[in-house]
Write a protein that holds these residues in place. Structure first.
Motif, PDB file in Angstrom:
ATOM      1  N   VAL A   6      59.625  49.079 -21.422  1.00 31.33           N
ATOM      2  CA  VAL A   6      59.617  48.960 -19.681  1.00 31.33           C
ATOM      3  C   VAL A   6      58.712  47.706 -19.677  1.00 31.33           C
ATOM      4  CG1 VAL A   6      60.244  51.078 -19.263  1.00 31.33           C
ATOM      5  CG2 VAL A   6      57.901  50.516 -19.433  1.00 31.33           C
ATOM      6  N   LEU A  23      59.675  60.079 -15.516  1.00 32.80           N
ATOM      7  CA  LEU A  23      58.901  58.782 -15.428  1.00 32.80           C
ATOM      8  C   LEU A  23      57.592  58.935 -14.979  1.00 32.80           C
ATOM      9  CD1 LEU A  23      59.158  55.924 -15.548  1.00 32.80           C
ATOM     10  CD2 LEU A  23      60.077  55.966 -13.398  1.00 32.80           C
ATOM     11  N   LEU A  52      61.322  50.218  -8.583  1.00 31.51           N
ATOM     12  CA  LEU A  52      62.080  50.110  -9.895  1.00 31.51           C
ATOM     13  C   LEU A  52      63.185  49.021  -9.628  1.00 31.51           C
ATOM     14  CD1 LEU A  52      62.402  51.494 -12.883  1.00 31.51           C
ATOM     15  CD2 LEU A  52      64.322  52.713 -11.595  1.00 31.51           C
ATOM     16  N   ASP A  53      62.878  47.767 -10.461  1.00 30.12           N
ATOM     17  CA  ASP A  53      63.762  46.717 -10.094  1.00 30.12           C
ATOM     18  C   ASP A  53      63.909  46.554  -8.758  1.00 30.12           C
ATOM     19  OD1 ASP A  53      64.451  46.466 -12.659  1.00 30.12           O
ATOM     20  OD2 ASP A  53      66.051  47.586 -12.457  1.00 30.12           O
ATOM     21  N   SER A  59      59.247  58.703  -8.537  1.00 32.97           N
ATOM     22  CA  SER A  59      59.287  58.695  -9.968  1.00 32.97           C
ATOM     23  C   SER A  59      59.411  59.988 -10.616  1.00 32.97           C
ATOM     24  CB  SER A  59      57.919  57.749 -10.471  1.00 32.97           C
ATOM     25  OG  SER A  59      56.817  58.215 -10.171  1.00 32.97           O
ATOM     26  N   GLN A  66      65.436  56.874 -18.419  1.00 33.78           N
ATOM     27  CA  GLN A  66      66.346  56.110 -17.396  1.00 33.78           C
ATOM     28  C   GLN A  66      65.728  54.787 -17.331  1.00 33.78           C
ATOM     29  OE1 GLN A  66      66.639  59.912 -15.102  1.00 33.78           O
ATOM     30  NE2 GLN A  66      68.740  59.131 -14.922  1.00 33.78           N
ATOM     31  N   ALA A  67      64.312  54.485 -17.357  1.00 39.20           N
ATOM     32  CA  ALA A  67      63.901  53.249 -16.857  1.00 39.20           C
ATOM     33  C   ALA A  67      63.686  52.331 -17.939  1.00 39.20           C
ATOM     34  CB  ALA A  67      62.185  53.613 -16.380  1.00 39.20           C
ATOM     35  N   ASP A  68      64.438  52.498 -19.223  1.00 41.89           N
ATOM     36  CA  ASP A  68      64.657  51.688 -20.332  1.00 41.89           C
ATOM     37  C   ASP A  68      65.136  50.306 -19.824  1.00 41.89           C
ATOM     38  OD1 ASP A  68      64.469  50.692 -22.979  1.00 41.89           O
ATOM     39  OD2 ASP A  68      66.312  51.611 -23.604  1.00 41.89           O
ATOM     40  N   ARG A  70      63.995  48.414 -17.798  1.00 44.72           N
ATOM     41  CA  ARG A  70      63.912  47.861 -16.377  1.00 44.72           C
ATOM     42  C   ARG A  70      62.346  47.617 -15.860  1.00 44.72           C
ATOM     43  NH1 ARG A  70      67.669  52.203 -13.445  1.00 44.72           N
ATOM     44  NH2 ARG A  70      67.313  50.833 -11.714  1.00 44.72           N
ATOM     45  N   ILE A  72      59.152  47.760 -13.367  1.00 44.71           N
ATOM     46  CA  ILE A  72      58.514  48.894 -12.662  1.00 44.71           C
ATOM     47  C   ILE A  72      57.153  48.178 -12.077  1.00 44.71           C
ATOM     48  CG2 ILE A  72      57.076  50.858 -12.549  1.00 44.71           C
ATOM     49  CD1 ILE A  72      58.683  51.674 -15.359  1.00 44.71           C
TER      50      ILE A  72
END
Ligand code: FES
Ligand code: FES
Length: 154
Positions: A6, A23, A52-53, A59, A66-68, A70, A72
């Motif tokens: 991330v 997260l 997130l994006d 979070s 799921q934040a892979d 992306r 933050i």
């Protein structure tokens, strides 16, 4: 375990995480970004709100995996060169906090709100922040802070 990458507050991170890790816990415990708060862990209070994006999310409602890949942003990534983000300044100047527990999430949600609607009415501000709870302020000064950041106050 799954390896994720991330970008958080402008820095790249790569870690092995358990698929069940939320997260918010990854941010606080692995990245030490403890400015992001945990109020309820059940998606109600909004204290854990981050971008997130560029979009605000709670979070605690998603897994770290799921934040892979992306990007933050947390409250700790807002200041630039030692200068607060205008929303941070507005919360300070309008006294939009008391205990401060809700404040990181409020600020992130408010930034997202103004990105979607740069000139919101008071009602639109109240609607936009309905997922963020504050036990202290009665919301009045929070609304004023968002209005100041939107350039609606002198
Ligand atoms: S801790 Fe995430 S919504 Fe309360
Ligand atoms: S300032 Fe205390 S919960 Fe909002």
């Amino acid at each position: 375990m799954k390896r994720i990458h991330v970008k958080a507050n402008g820095r790249d991170f790569e870690h092995e995480v358990e698929p069940r890790t939320l997260l918010v816990h990854y941010l606080r415990e692995t990245l030490n970004l403890t400015g992001t708060m945990v109020g309820c862990n059940t998606s109600n209070c909004g204290a854990c709100t981050i971008l997130l994006d560029g979009e605000s999310v709670k979070s605690c409602t998603m897994f770290a995996v799921q934040a892979d890949g992306r990007e933050i942003t947390t409250v700790q990534g807002l200041a630039e060169n030692g200068n607060w983000h205008p929303m941070q300044t507005a919360f300070h100047e309008q006294h939009g906090l008391q205990c401060g527990y809700c404040t990181p999430g409020m600020i992130m949600a408010s930034i997202s709100l103004l990105e979607e609607n740069p000139d919101p009415s008071e009602e639109e501000i109240r609607d936009g922040l309905e997922g963020n709870y504050c036990r202290c302020t009665g919301y009045e000064n929070i609304i004023k802070a968002v209005q100041q950041a939107a350039g609606q106050t002198s």
